[in-house]
Structure formats: structure tokens, C-alpha cells
Design an enzyme around this catalytic site. Structure first.
Site, mmCIF file in Angstrom:
data_model
loop_
_atom_site.group_PDB
_atom_site.id
_atom_site.type_symbol
_atom_site.label_atom_id
_atom_site.label_comp_id
_atom_site.label_asym_id
_atom_site.label_seq_id
_atom_site.Cartn_x
_atom_site.Cartn_y
_atom_site.Cartn_z
ATOM 1 N N GLY A 153 -73.236 -39.575 53.480
ATOM 2 C CA GLY A 153 -72.481 -39.049 52.345
ATOM 3 C C GLY A 153 -73.392 -38.351 51.359
ATOM 4 N N ARG A 154 -73.770 -39.079 50.314
ATOM 5 C CA ARG A 154 -74.486 -38.441 49.204
ATOM 6 C C ARG A 154 -75.802 -37.797 49.613
ATOM 7 N NH1 ARG A 154 -73.862 -43.721 45.809
ATOM 8 N NH2 ARG A 154 -73.855 -44.423 47.975
ATOM 9 N N PRO A 165 -66.600 -37.865 54.864
ATOM 10 C CA PRO A 165 -65.663 -37.076 54.053
ATOM 11 C C PRO A 165 -65.946 -37.285 52.560
ATOM 12 C CG PRO A 165 -64.560 -39.018 54.989
ATOM 13 C CD PRO A 165 -65.936 -38.975 55.578
ATOM 14 N N CYS A 213 -64.571 -35.728 48.814
ATOM 15 C CA CYS A 213 -63.714 -34.851 48.017
ATOM 16 C C CYS A 213 -64.539 -33.970 47.098
ATOM 17 C CB CYS A 213 -62.773 -35.679 47.148
ATOM 18 S SG CYS A 213 -61.400 -36.324 48.065
ATOM 19 N N ALA A 263 -61.001 -35.873 52.221
ATOM 20 C CA ALA A 263 -59.606 -36.323 52.167
ATOM 21 C C ALA A 263 -58.712 -35.145 51.777
ATOM 22 C CB ALA A 263 -59.468 -37.443 51.140
ATOM 23 N N ARG A 303 -60.285 -44.347 59.312
ATOM 24 C CA ARG A 303 -61.256 -44.925 58.352
ATOM 25 C C ARG A 303 -60.636 -46.149 57.695
ATOM 26 N NH1 ARG A 303 -65.580 -42.734 53.831
ATOM 27 N NH2 ARG A 303 -66.921 -42.595 55.630
ATOM 28 N N TYR A 311 -56.236 -46.412 49.115
ATOM 29 C CA TYR A 311 -55.214 -45.377 49.071
ATOM 30 C C TYR A 311 -54.004 -45.890 49.873
ATOM 31 C CZ TYR A 311 -58.890 -42.704 46.907
ATOM 32 O OH TYR A 311 -59.870 -42.301 46.045
ATOM 33 N N GLN A 356 -60.240 -35.302 57.463
ATOM 34 C CA GLN A 356 -59.600 -36.564 57.095
ATOM 35 C C GLN A 356 -58.266 -36.245 56.411
ATOM 36 O OE1 GLN A 356 -60.977 -38.950 53.655
ATOM 37 N NE2 GLN A 356 -61.308 -40.606 55.112
HETATM 38 C C1 LIG Z 1 -68.241 -37.175 45.803
HETATM 39 C C2 LIG Z 1 -67.703 -38.162 46.789
HETATM 40 C C3 LIG Z 1 -66.441 -37.950 47.341
HETATM 41 C C4 LIG Z 1 -65.929 -38.852 48.296
HETATM 42 N N1 LIG Z 1 -64.720 -38.567 48.889
HETATM 43 C C5 LIG Z 1 -64.296 -39.331 49.927
HETATM 44 C C6 LIG Z 1 -63.178 -38.938 50.706
HETATM 45 O O1 LIG Z 1 -62.610 -37.868 50.520
HETATM 46 N N2 LIG Z 1 -62.779 -39.768 51.697
HETATM 47 C C7 LIG Z 1 -63.440 -40.941 51.982
HETATM 48 O O2 LIG Z 1 -63.024 -41.669 52.890
HETATM 49 N N3 LIG Z 1 -64.539 -41.300 51.286
HETATM 50 C C8 LIG Z 1 -64.993 -40.519 50.303
HETATM 51 N N4 LIG Z 1 -66.168 -40.826 49.673
HETATM 52 C C9 LIG Z 1 -66.987 -41.938 50.207
HETATM 53 C C10 LIG Z 1 -68.003 -41.391 51.220
HETATM 54 O O3 LIG Z 1 -67.366 -40.871 52.369
HETATM 55 C C11 LIG Z 1 -68.994 -42.491 51.650
HETATM 56 O O4 LIG Z 1 -68.255 -43.491 52.321
HETATM 57 C C12 LIG Z 1 -69.736 -43.101 50.468
HETATM 58 O O5 LIG Z 1 -70.256 -42.072 49.628
HETATM 59 C C13 LIG Z 1 -70.897 -43.988 50.933
HETATM 60 O O6 LIG Z 1 -71.815 -43.261 51.713
HETATM 61 P P1 LIG Z 1 -73.216 -42.715 51.077
HETATM 62 O O7 LIG Z 1 -73.932 -43.923 50.520
HETATM 63 O O8 LIG Z 1 -73.925 -42.103 52.251
HETATM 64 O O9 LIG Z 1 -72.874 -41.735 50.013
HETATM 65 C C14 LIG Z 1 -66.683 -39.982 48.691
HETATM 66 C C15 LIG Z 1 -67.936 -40.186 48.111
HETATM 67 C C16 LIG Z 1 -68.453 -39.294 47.195
HETATM 68 C C17 LIG Z 1 -69.843 -39.519 46.649
#
Ligand SMILES: Cc1cc2nc3c(=O)[nH]c(=O)nc-3n(C[C@H](O)[C@H](O)[C@H](O)COP(=O)(O)O)c2cc1C
Length: 365
Positions: A334-335, A23, A25, A62, A234, A186, A104
Site C-alpha cells: 500500500g503506502r 487498493p 482510494c 474501492a 478482501r 463497509y 476492487q
Molecule cells: C490512502 C489510502 C487509501 C486506501 N483505500 C483503500 C481501498 O480503497 N480499499 C481497501 O480495501 N483498502 C484501502 N486502503 C488500505 C490499503 O489497501 C492497505 O490495506 C493498508 O494501507 C495497509 O497496507 P500498507 O501498510 O502497505 O499501507 C487504503 C489505504 C490508504 C493509505
């Protein structure tokens, strides 16, 4: 065939592969008016592209259970029927692509009412459509944040009902997986941790009291979510405080997470999505490729609860190894999925797996 591309069955839902979207945002909804919090063109294109890219399950970002529960004024919401109706276009497109649509649901607690990260992410006041935040205890996140209001027991009961209503609307919108956001400092995470929960009533103090709100939310969600569909949770497996000998602050620990995972399992949670951090500013976090995998692996091996791992998983062979070694049941990307919406298909090709391409793209295989 790589284990990464084997289906995963949870309750009666089959997820086609183990490459899932974390997830994230987008802070891109209308802020005011009838379309506030409603998913729009950006969300449709963004999630649609990752579905066409072969992602097995997409967890939509989220999405707030109430206006007060948004992180920013431009967050998605699922507290009214207009919002849930607009999600249907996204869920039906994802299903057409063979992707399981998940969402989420979240309440931002004391970290609510902030600006989008690309504008600095600072708390915003009423002049910029901000609002008063709430939390288990009247402790601000950091020196930039205002003091949140302490939730009354009445207020807690209301938020539990908001989570249940959000889950019901999510189902009406066609989602097949619901994830309760209990991570990253949160509202739910704030209740879990002794660092942020200083209450002296039935919702604070002992482990049982600090986990009470989270379990009430899970029970309320489980009660309205179909028996045959999975519920995810989560968690931040650690606040990165207690385990750090240089940090005197006391927080939620990896041991707490294992204990809590067993409770969640008993309350009908089907998968723990294991992240870390976000609750305490300036905590020292030891990052690196796959750095949160060991936390997830420990939950799986000690409780038998299926788990997802997230955090710096960016390469096909890295992801395959984590699944092959049976450390976790799925990887959440994620990214890397922001950089490359076709990560799941590209990884499959790299691993020599046959996965269906959208027919429209057949010319390019
Ligand atoms: C732009 C952005 C928005 C995110 N929004 C959420 C979110 O809405 N809910 C959540 O649990 N984690 C959120 N995260 C965390 C990601 O879900 C993920 O756990 C984190 O980026 C690490 O994974 P990665 O290294 O593959 O990016 C967000 C991360 C990024 C970069």
C-alpha cells in the site's frame, strides 16, 4: 530467481510476479455532472506509474457500485457506461506494461458520504453533495456519523444486482481480476460482523445468516465474471474486539474468517486478500511490520485457498521471506507504493532478479 518474482497462475490468468498494489482510494474524481465518478488524468498517471514500476497486479481503489455506495463524493464509480469506458485507457496501458489490471468493487454502507481524509474525513450532508447512508442495522459508526437507514430485503437484493452490474462493466472495461470489498467495516463487512449486524431476519443472527449477503454478492459476481478469470475477496480477518480481553464488544473473529474462507472457496473465490479492522471505532489493533500476515497464513494452511497479505510490508527482503516461507501467495503493497512507484523494480534489483525495464528507461539501468 527470488520466489517473489515467480509468476502466479490463477484459473487461466498468469500474474508475472507476487508484488501487487493494494487498493487505495484517491478521492479524486469529479463530484457532479456527467463525469462524476469517472477516472481522470490523476488516476491514469497514478496507476500507469505503478505499472511502469513493474507491479505484477494493480488493484484499482474501492470503486463504488452505486452513488450511495461511495465513501466520499469524489470516489470512483462503476455504475454507468461512461465510467467503465473511461477505465479502458487505464486497463490497456497496464496490460502494455505487463501488469494485470484488477479493480476492487465496493459499497461503503454506514461509512459512506464522508469528506476526503485530507479534509478530516467527517460525514458530509447534502450541502456538500452527501447522501443518506444504508447499513444492515440502524447503528451509526461513531458519534460523528448519522444513523444509517436499515436496508430492506428488497434493498439488499438491489445492492446484490449492483455488484453484478459493476462486475460486468469492469470486464467490459478490460479488468482481468475483480475484488469484492468485504473488509474495513463497509457494507459487506457490516453484514458479516455481529457487532454491526443486529438483524433478526434471514440476513442476521446466525453465522449462516450474517454471511448470506456476502455469498449472494459473490455468487452474483461469479455468475457474470468469466470462468477463466479469478475473483478475489478482501476481508477484515478480525474486528479486533472478541480476541481482546479488555474489550467486551463481540465482533467477527479470525476463526470466523477461516470458516468463511472455506465457504468463499466453495462459491468460486480464487484468492482471499486478508486485511483486518475498520468495523469498530476505538478497537485496539496490534500493528507492526507484516502484522496481518499470520491471519492470511492461517487461512492458507487451514483451507488451501490462495491468499494475499497486506499491511506494513515495505522492504524487499521482508516481502521475499514471506513468499519464500510459503506463508502467502502474494504481498500487497500500500503506502510504500505511494512513496515509491518503482518499488517492484527496485526490490527485484535488490534481490538480484532480472526483470524487464521499460525500454524508454534502458539508458538508466
Ligand atoms: C490512502 C489510502 C487509501 C486506501 N483505500 C483503500 C481501498 O480503497 N480499499 C481497501 O480495501 N483498502 C484501502 N486502503 C488500505 C490499503 O489497501 C492497505 O490495506 C493498508 O494501507 C495497509 O497496507 P500498507 O501498510 O502497505 O499501507 C487504503 C489505504 C490508504 C493509505
Amino acid at each position: 530467481m527470488s520466489a517473489l518474482y515467480e509468476p502466479l497462475r490463477l484459473r487461466s490468468l498468469t500474474i508475472l510476479n507476487r508484488v501487487w498494489m493494494a487498493p487505495m482510494c484517491q478521492y479524486s474524481a469529479e463530484v457532479t455532472g456527467p463525469d462524476a465518478g469517472v477516472p481522470g488524468d490523476w488516476h491514469f498517471a497514478h496507476y500507469g506509474a505503478r505499472a511502469a514500476g513493474g507491479t505484477g497486479l494493480i488493484l484499482v481503489e474501492a470503486t463504488a457500485v452505486s452513488p450511495q455506495g461511495r465513501i466520499s463524493p469524489a470516489d470512483l464509480g462503476i455504475w454507468n457506461d461512461r465510467q467503465s469506458a473511461a477505465f479502458r485507457r487505464i486497463t490497456s496501458f497496464l496490460k502494455e506494461q505487463g501488469t494485470v489490471p484488477g479493480i476492487q468493487i465496493a459499497h461503503a454502507g454506514r461509512k459512506a458520504s464522508t469528506d476526503a481524509p485530507w479534509r478530516g474525513g467527517a460525514p458530509v450532508g447534502s450541502e456538500a453533495h452527501g447522501w443518506q447512508s444504508v447499513a444492515p442495522s440502524p447503528l451509526p459508526f461513531d458519534e460523528r456519523h448519522p444513523v444509517p437507514d436499515e436496508l430492506t430485503v428488497e434493498g439488499i437484493r438491489q445492492v446484490v444486482q449492483e455488484f453484478a452490474a459493476a462486475a460486468r462493466r469492469a470486464r467490459e472495461a478490460g479488468f482481468e481480476v475483480i475484488e469484492v470489498h468485504g473488509a474495513h467495516g463497509y457494507l459487506i463487512g457490516e453484514f458479516l460482523s455481529p457487532y454491526t449486524n443486529h438483524r433478526t431476519d434471514a440476513y442476521g443472527g446466525s453465522y449462516e445468516n450474517r454471511t448470506r449477503f456476502a455469498l449472494e454478492v459473490v455468487d452474483a459476481v461469479r455468475a457474470v465474471w468469466p470462468e477463466e478469470l479469478p475473483v478475489f475477496f478482501r476481508i477484515s480477518a478480525t474486528d479486533w474486539l472478541t480476541e481482546n480481553p479488555d474489550d467486551e464488544r463481540e465482533g467477527w473473529t479470525a476463526d470466523d474468517t477461516v470458516r468463511f474462507a472455506a465457504d468463499l472457496k466453495a462459491h468460486g473465490v480464487d484468492l482471499l486478500d486478508v486485511s483486518t479492522g475498520g468495523n469498530a471505532p476505538k478497537a485496539r489493533i496490534l500493528t507492526g511490520p507484516g502484522y496481518q500476515v499470520p491471519f492470511a497464513e492461517r487461512v492458507r494452511s487451514e483451507t488451501g485457498l490462495p491468499v494475499g497479505a497486506v499491511g506494513e510490508i515495505t522492504e524487499a527482503r521482508q516481502a521475499e521471506k514471506i513468499i519464500d516461507n510459503q506463508q502467502v501467495d502474494a504481498v500487497l503493497i500500500g503506502r510504500e507504493l505511494l512513496r515509491n512507484p518503482y518499488f517492484a523494480r527496485h526490490a527485484a534489483r535488490e534481490l538480484g532478479c532480472e526483470v524487464a525495464e521499460p525500454v524508454q528507461y534502458g539508458y538508466a539501468t
